[in-house]
Design a protein around this motif. Structure first.
Motif, PDB file in Angstrom:
ATOM      1  N   TRP A  27       1.181  -1.453   0.281  1.00 56.29           N
ATOM      2  CA  TRP A  27       0.277   0.131   0.154  1.00 56.29           C
ATOM      3  C   TRP A  27       0.940   1.164   0.389  1.00 56.29           C
ATOM      4  N   THR A  28       0.696   2.154  -0.538  1.00 56.06           N
ATOM      5  CA  THR A  28       1.029   3.285  -0.576  1.00 56.06           C
ATOM      6  C   THR A  28       0.482   4.614  -0.123  1.00 56.06           C
ATOM      7  N   GLU A  29       0.449   5.212   0.710  1.00 56.37           N
ATOM      8  CA  GLU A  29      -0.063   6.877   0.344  1.00 56.37           C
ATOM      9  C   GLU A  29      -1.021   7.020   0.091  1.00 56.37           C
ATOM     10  N   ASN A  30      -0.808   6.899  -1.534  1.00 53.85           N
ATOM     11  CA  ASN A  30      -0.959   7.388  -3.101  1.00 53.85           C
ATOM     12  C   ASN A  30      -2.551   6.819  -2.878  1.00 53.85           C
ATOM     13  N   ASP A  31      -2.344   5.180  -2.947  1.00 61.65           N
ATOM     14  CA  ASP A  31      -4.282   4.150  -2.685  1.00 61.65           C
ATOM     15  C   ASP A  31      -4.776   4.462  -1.382  1.00 61.65           C
ATOM     16  N   LEU A  32      -4.275   5.823  -0.706  1.00 64.44           N
ATOM     17  CA  LEU A  32      -5.398   6.551   0.870  1.00 64.44           C
ATOM     18  C   LEU A  32      -7.181   6.803   0.178  1.00 64.44           C
ATOM     19  N   PRO A  33      -7.628   6.994  -1.250  1.00 61.50           N
ATOM     20  CA  PRO A  33      -8.802   7.143  -1.320  1.00 61.50           C
ATOM     21  C   PRO A  33      -9.008   5.935  -2.111  1.00 61.50           C
ATOM     22  N   ALA A  34      -8.763   5.493  -2.020  1.00 57.89           N
ATOM     23  CA  ALA A  34      -9.418   4.127  -3.034  1.00 57.89           C
ATOM     24  C   ALA A  34      -9.367   2.950  -1.293  1.00 57.89           C
ATOM     25  N   MET A  35      -8.788   3.447  -0.949  1.00 56.42           N
ATOM     26  CA  MET A  35      -8.771   2.151   0.018  1.00 56.42           C
ATOM     27  C   MET A  35      -9.843   3.032   1.276  1.00 56.42           C
ATOM     28  N   THR A  36     -10.576   4.172   0.855  1.00 52.37           N
ATOM     29  CA  THR A  36     -11.891   4.104   1.231  1.00 52.37           C
ATOM     30  C   THR A  36     -12.952   4.237   0.829  1.00 52.37           C
TER      31      THR A  36
END
Length: 145
Positions: A27-36
């Motif tokens: 996981w990366t910080e760029n994935d945060l919106p996708a995680m939500t």
């Protein structure tokens, strides 16, 4: 006499596994919106200990916790993708403690991506990695009725 190793092999900092039509990656910080989008789901809230609602703050906290658990030797939890880009879910190897020689598996797949066998494919890849690279003699998966 059966010899069991006393220390687990170290999982590389940048894990990337592929097979069965999936790619497992960190996981990366760029994935945060996708995680939500993936984890703010009543089904995931029902079956997992993830925060509900799962907003951006929850995603940040989850990523931080995942990274610390990895450092502590308690979990490995890469994102499930098909091409190393947008995450579609997650697969986990979970230890009870840092010296455990067995582990449990878990997974979550976002609602929009279910029915594509992503969970079973990710579990197959992760199980093979757990047995052959992490040198775990036993991994388990609990399935609720």
């Amino acid at each position: 006499m059966i010899h069991e190793p006393t220390a687990r092999p170290t999982v590389p900092a940048r894990l990337r596994l592929s097979g069965e039509g999936v790619v497992l990656r960190e996981w990366t910080e760029n994935d945060l919106p996708a995680m939500t989008e993936l984890f703010d789901d009543p089904e995931i809230a029902h079956w997992t200990p993830l925060a509900a609602p799962f907003d951006l703050a929850a995603a940040r906290a989850y990523l931080a916790t995942a990274r610390q658990a990895r450092v502590d030797g308690l979990r490995v939890q890469p994102a499930v993708t098909t091409d190393c880009r947008p995450p579609l879910g997650e697969v986990l190897v979970i230890y009870r403690n840092a010296n455990d020689r067995t582990a449990s598996l878990g997974y979550s797949v976002g609602a929009a991506h279910r029915g594509r066998r992503l969970g079973s494919s990710a579990l197959t890849v992760m199980t093979e990695y757990a047995h052959h690279t992490m040198d775990l003699p036993r991994v388990t998966l609990s399935i609720e009725a």
